[in-house]
Design an enzyme around this catalytic site. Structure first.
Site, PDB file in Angstrom:
ATOM      1  N   ASP A 226      39.941  42.194  31.801  1.00 41.35           N
ATOM      2  CA  ASP A 226      40.127  41.515  33.278  1.00 41.35           C
ATOM      3  C   ASP A 226      40.907  42.293  34.188  1.00 41.35           C
ATOM      4  OD1 ASP A 226      38.312  39.637  32.446  1.00 41.35           O
ATOM      5  OD2 ASP A 226      40.072  38.270  32.554  1.00 41.35           O
TER       6      ASP A 226
ATOM      7  N   ARG B  22      32.167  27.284  35.297  1.00 40.34           N
ATOM      8  CA  ARG B  22      33.555  27.949  35.081  1.00 40.34           C
ATOM      9  C   ARG B  22      34.388  26.765  33.821  1.00 40.34           C
ATOM     10  NH1 ARG B  22      36.724  31.503  36.729  1.00 40.34           N
ATOM     11  NH2 ARG B  22      38.747  30.168  36.655  1.00 40.34           N
TER      12      ARG B  22
END
Length: 146
Positions: free
Chosen positions: A37, A88
């Site tokens: 990330d 999500r």
């Protein structure tokens, strides 16, 4: 709820890293470097051009170079941008709406942009949920035979 702004703080130095409690060393033939990330969205939570971002990006770049020298594959994770709430799932409860649809928010920071792979396939990963991310710009896993 988006990411909070995080104040600058000094990057811990080597003395802050605990000594290894295992006797083995990394075997480059059985290792991979995972860069997790390192996207603009997450890095922008810190003040630009200040600690710890400057050192973090430099350290990851140095690790990537060493991995390349040792023949260790480098794998990047990247959270998809502009996910709907139903995509999500539980992440919404912990991390909020995620990366928006800004043009470069989901991109890996420029200094760490992943390098293209030359016809490299890892067939054991071809059918995992991560295959779309792993194979992007690499090779078509459907063409893998093992």
């Amino acid at each position: 709820m988006g990411l909070p702004v995080i104040d600058s703080y000094p990057m811990p130095d080597r003395s802050a890293v605990p000594l290894s409690c295992v006797p083995w060393l990394i075997d480059p033939a059985r290792a991979a470097l995972l860069v997790h990330d390192m996207q603009n969205h997450f890095v922008r939570a810190f003040p630009a051009g200040r600690s710890p971002v400057v050192e973090l990006v430099a350290n990851v770049a140095a690790l990537r170079e060493l991995a390349g020298t040792l023949g260790i594959p480098v794998i990047f994770t990247a959270e998809p941008a502009a996910q709907r709430r139903d995509q999500r799932g539980l992440l919404v409860d912990v991390w909020g709406p995620g990366i928006g649809d800004e043009s470069d928010a989901g991109a890996i920071v420029a200094a760490l942009t992943p390098r293209p792979l030359a016809n490299t396939c890892w067939p054991t990963c071809a059918t995992t949920p991560f295959s779309a991310v792993i194979w992007a710009g690499c090779c078509d896993p459907r063409a893998a035979t093992n």
